[in-house]
Design a protein around this motif. Sequence first.
Motif, PDB file in Angstrom:
ATOM      1  N   HIS A 137      51.885 -61.351  -5.802  1.00  0.00           N
ATOM      2  CA  HIS A 137      50.631 -60.946  -6.429  1.00  0.00           C
ATOM      3  C   HIS A 137      50.492 -59.725  -6.524  1.00  0.00           C
ATOM      4  O   HIS A 137      50.071 -58.759  -7.016  1.00  0.00           O
ATOM      5  N   LEU A 138      50.566 -59.296  -4.914  1.00  0.00           N
ATOM      6  CA  LEU A 138      49.792 -57.778  -5.178  1.00  0.00           C
ATOM      7  C   LEU A 138      50.901 -56.687  -5.272  1.00  0.00           C
ATOM      8  O   LEU A 138      49.981 -55.612  -6.177  1.00  0.00           O
ATOM      9  N   GLU A 139      52.085 -56.893  -5.140  1.00  0.00           N
ATOM     10  CA  GLU A 139      53.047 -55.986  -5.623  1.00  0.00           C
ATOM     11  C   GLU A 139      53.007 -55.944  -7.504  1.00  0.00           C
ATOM     12  O   GLU A 139      52.900 -55.051  -8.179  1.00  0.00           O
ATOM     13  N   VAL A 140      52.256 -56.911  -8.022  1.00  0.00           N
ATOM     14  CA  VAL A 140      52.125 -57.651  -9.641  1.00  0.00           C
ATOM     15  C   VAL A 140      51.683 -56.431 -10.252  1.00  0.00           C
ATOM     16  O   VAL A 140      51.281 -55.773 -11.248  1.00  0.00           O
ATOM     17  N   VAL A 141      50.208 -57.033  -9.329  1.00  0.00           N
ATOM     18  CA  VAL A 141      49.045 -56.083  -9.885  1.00  0.00           C
ATOM     19  C   VAL A 141      48.710 -54.683 -10.190  1.00  0.00           C
ATOM     20  O   VAL A 141      48.318 -54.006 -10.815  1.00  0.00           O
ATOM     21  N   GLN A 142      49.906 -54.191  -8.435  1.00  0.00           N
ATOM     22  CA  GLN A 142      49.929 -52.926  -8.938  1.00  0.00           C
ATOM     23  C   GLN A 142      50.240 -52.753  -9.404  1.00  0.00           C
ATOM     24  O   GLN A 142      50.458 -51.200  -9.749  1.00  0.00           O
ATOM     25  N   GLU A 143      51.645 -53.346  -9.688  1.00  0.00           N
ATOM     26  CA  GLU A 143      52.681 -52.471 -11.114  1.00  0.00           C
ATOM     27  C   GLU A 143      51.999 -52.754 -12.186  1.00  0.00           C
ATOM     28  O   GLU A 143      52.003 -51.629 -12.992  1.00  0.00           O
ATOM     29  N   ARG A 144      51.453 -53.540 -12.561  1.00  0.00           N
ATOM     30  CA  ARG A 144      50.036 -53.413 -13.905  1.00  0.00           C
ATOM     31  C   ARG A 144      48.956 -52.237 -14.264  1.00  0.00           C
ATOM     32  O   ARG A 144      49.248 -51.580 -15.255  1.00  0.00           O
ATOM     33  N   LEU A 145      48.881 -52.192 -13.037  1.00  0.00           N
ATOM     34  CA  LEU A 145      47.866 -50.794 -12.973  1.00  0.00           C
ATOM     35  C   LEU A 145      48.473 -49.462 -12.995  1.00  0.00           C
ATOM     36  O   LEU A 145      48.120 -48.566 -14.012  1.00  0.00           O
ATOM     37  N   GLU A 146      49.996 -49.826 -12.580  1.00  0.00           N
ATOM     38  CA  GLU A 146      50.709 -48.247 -12.920  1.00  0.00           C
ATOM     39  C   GLU A 146      50.861 -48.027 -14.256  1.00  0.00           C
ATOM     40  O   GLU A 146      51.333 -46.797 -14.397  1.00  0.00           O
ATOM     41  N   ARG A 147      51.541 -49.276 -14.313  1.00  0.00           N
ATOM     42  CA  ARG A 147      52.239 -48.996 -15.956  1.00  0.00           C
ATOM     43  C   ARG A 147      51.496 -48.975 -16.711  1.00  0.00           C
ATOM     44  O   ARG A 147      51.839 -48.626 -18.335  1.00  0.00           O
ATOM     45  N   GLU A 148      50.387 -50.107 -16.904  1.00  0.00           N
ATOM     46  CA  GLU A 148      49.594 -50.859 -18.169  1.00  0.00           C
ATOM     47  C   GLU A 148      48.363 -49.153 -17.930  1.00  0.00           C
ATOM     48  O   GLU A 148      48.082 -49.307 -19.770  1.00  0.00           O
ATOM     49  N   TYR A 149      48.052 -49.248 -16.981  1.00  0.00           N
ATOM     50  CA  TYR A 149      47.313 -48.130 -17.424  1.00  0.00           C
ATOM     51  C   TYR A 149      47.479 -47.075 -16.592  1.00  0.00           C
ATOM     52  O   TYR A 149      46.693 -45.801 -17.013  1.00  0.00           O
ATOM     53  N   ASP A 150      48.725 -46.606 -16.668  1.00  0.00           N
ATOM     54  CA  ASP A 150      49.196 -45.295 -15.762  1.00  0.00           C
ATOM     55  C   ASP A 150      47.843 -44.577 -14.869  1.00  0.00           C
ATOM     56  O   ASP A 150      48.118 -43.624 -15.047  1.00  0.00           O
ATOM     57  N   ILE A 151      47.907 -45.155 -13.970  1.00  0.00           N
ATOM     58  CA  ILE A 151      47.420 -44.904 -12.895  1.00  0.00           C
ATOM     59  C   ILE A 151      47.627 -45.202 -12.027  1.00  0.00           C
ATOM     60  O   ILE A 151      48.386 -46.281 -11.424  1.00  0.00           O
ATOM     61  N   SER A 152      48.270 -43.414 -10.479  1.00  0.00           N
ATOM     62  CA  SER A 152      49.230 -43.922  -9.717  1.00  0.00           C
ATOM     63  C   SER A 152      47.990 -43.642  -8.518  1.00  0.00           C
ATOM     64  O   SER A 152      47.466 -43.489  -8.228  1.00  0.00           O
ATOM     65  N   LEU A 153      48.267 -44.965  -8.010  1.00  0.00           N
ATOM     66  CA  LEU A 153      47.514 -45.592  -6.765  1.00  0.00           C
ATOM     67  C   LEU A 153      48.543 -45.518  -5.180  1.00  0.00           C
ATOM     68  O   LEU A 153      48.859 -45.100  -5.213  1.00  0.00           O
ATOM     69  N   ILE A 154      47.281 -45.399  -4.265  1.00  0.00           N
ATOM     70  CA  ILE A 154      47.602 -45.848  -2.593  1.00  0.00           C
ATOM     71  C   ILE A 154      47.415 -46.886  -2.263  1.00  0.00           C
ATOM     72  O   ILE A 154      46.457 -47.628  -2.771  1.00  0.00           O
ATOM     73  N   LEU A 155      48.403 -47.609  -1.984  1.00  0.00           N
ATOM     74  CA  LEU A 155      47.370 -48.543  -1.293  1.00  0.00           C
ATOM     75  C   LEU A 155      47.538 -48.907  -0.027  1.00  0.00           C
ATOM     76  O   LEU A 155      48.186 -48.705   1.051  1.00  0.00           O
ATOM     77  N   THR A 156      46.634 -48.922   1.129  1.00  0.00           N
ATOM     78  CA  THR A 156      46.959 -49.332   2.294  1.00  0.00           C
ATOM     79  C   THR A 156      47.291 -50.729   2.590  1.00  0.00           C
ATOM     80  O   THR A 156      47.644 -51.513   1.913  1.00  0.00           O
ATOM     81  N   SER A 157      47.991 -50.810   4.307  1.00  0.00           N
ATOM     82  CA  SER A 157      48.773 -51.593   4.450  1.00  0.00           C
ATOM     83  C   SER A 157      47.970 -53.055   4.327  1.00  0.00           C
ATOM     84  O   SER A 157      46.753 -53.446   4.680  1.00  0.00           O
ATOM     85  N   PRO A 158      48.929 -54.088   3.688  1.00  0.00           N
ATOM     86  CA  PRO A 158      48.248 -55.392   3.651  1.00  0.00           C
ATOM     87  C   PRO A 158      47.926 -56.701   4.750  1.00  0.00           C
ATOM     88  O   PRO A 158      48.195 -56.308   6.027  1.00  0.00           O
TER      89      PRO A 158
END
Length: 598
Positions: free
Chosen positions: A349-370
């Motif tokens: 679920h985390l990976e999917v959300v991250q990917e959608r944010l980067e792909r659909e909204y074009d925001i590059s993100l830094i995630l902290t360790s889950p």
Amino acid sequence: ILQKQIRNFSIIAHIDHGKSTLSDRLIQLTGIVSERDMKEQMLDTMDIERERGITIKSQTVSLPYTAEDGTEYLLNLIDTPGHVDFSYEVSRALKSCEGALIIVDATQGVEAQTLANLYLAMELNLTILPVINKIDLPSAEVEWVKNQIEEDLGLDGENALQVSAKTGQGVDQLFPAIVAAIPPPTVDKDNRFKALIFDSNYDSFRGTIVHFRIFDGTIKKGDTILFMQNDSQYKVEEVGLFQIKRIPQKSLYGGQVGYLIAGIKNISDVKIGDTITMADRPCAKPVGGFREPTPVVFSSMYPVASDDYEELTEALERLKLNDASLIYEKDSSAALGFGYRCGFLGLLHLEVVQERLEREYDISLILTSPSVQYEITTTDGQVNIIDNPVNYPDPAEISKIREPFIKATIIVPDRYMGNVMQVCHEFRGVSKTYQYLTSNRMEMKFELPLAEVVYEFYDRLKSVTQGYGSFDYEIAGYQETDLVKLDFLINGERVDALSILIHRDKAEARARTACKKLREEIPRQQFKIPIQGAIGGKIIARETVSAFRKDVTAKCYGGDISRKRKLLEKQKKGKKRMKMVGSVEIPQSAFLSVLKSE
Ligand code: GTP
């Protein structure tokens, strides 16, 4: 169409056994979409689903079917997600059905999620039809699988339908088999409207679309409905059936599966598992079994470019419209600025959300360790639930820490038994039971800390079993643990966004690999940069990035000015994916690299 001409069913399977392919094939045979529109994997509409070939959101379709005797049927296929992260959605979808097809890959046999899904279906008293798929493959072992269906699943293996979802062979037999074996829906005879929400999605023109199964009564445009969980009321604007497109109907009645639109602007009002009834004549009791989705994994998200914060806020709001299980709140980090702390149903679920944010909204993100949620009791007797290393109390004030555990079920050919034992041990697991399912396949049960599973247990399991190991889990309560907070210092400065909570025995090894990775990822700068891993004031790992002078304009001395400018601009762009922490530039990839051990 009468109630007795309706069948509601799901397809359940272990991941990759061919559920989506078979669904597509069934849709194709009913002719509700033209050949030209028949895209591969019709039901998996999101990009990521197509690319990864996994089903995340369930979608439903009503299949018209005319039997040999001329009777017309409406077969409602309720698609379910295949991954453990989404098991609550599976159970809601199954609750809307009277039957299920359970698919077993003829080359792989019964696996952990085949069993987990079967148990869910059995608990709900569904009629279960076994289907053997991929019989076109030369390595198909139909007799072996029949035997497993008998022995592991306790179903009729001899009469299991044999199909190839890929070539279409045998798929047409499924329609008469569904009609004959699965009972038509029953309705409560209370005549008060009662329906279960099993899914929802957001349409920017119409608002939230609610997917539901009616257990009693009828619904039509103009009715005022009531959501029983939060007492909110809405006026129905449209009801209808799914046939890939939404097909509006005058009304829907007991036993049917369909959608409603009611000007609902907020998807959080619509909860999977909630019951809908009529405001003026409510039913006595909800359908039951409602559960709030509970996040188990937490991570903070920061935009790489700080000025993207507003965009991230907006993107999360929009994403939440389509994913009610996503939760988030404001967070801030000394190193990374403003961001959000988010909760997820699992790592996928985390990976999917991250990917959608980067792909659909074009925001590059830094995630902290889950991280999982730890239960920390301080010396003053207070119990705190903590998932963010930033909130970790002073160790001197901690009297007890407990961490969440899971019950894991792993199915493997017995030749991998030793490997599995070893990996589970490595990840702090305790072996509970094991048994032979057939002469050479085993079911092994373990208790494992959730934090380890979140880290990379699953990848390791797959590799030591050469892909033959299948895995399923459920949350199983808290146990006492010995936790520490591991910090990382770059150029002497603690980078809060890199801190992790970890078991004491694992801290040193993790610190060493993470420091190595950071050394590889952080580009050389004009000065030497020490990288250190520390618990409290004690340094337990250390690496150094040596100094280097990088002067991009040196190459074009005296040269043409526009070329010089271009080079500088290029360098600036590269910096957008960098984060200044103190006096050191850290690339986005460095933050990501410490999350994994390989
Ligand atoms: P999830 O949606 O992730 O749960 O997977 P799934 O069960 O829907 O599996 P999917 O339909 O995506 O199929 C997995 C893979 O198996 C794909 O590469 C399909 O092309 C392939 N496949 C499915 N059915 C058959 C079949 O009958 N024969 C062969 N040869 N391949 C098949």
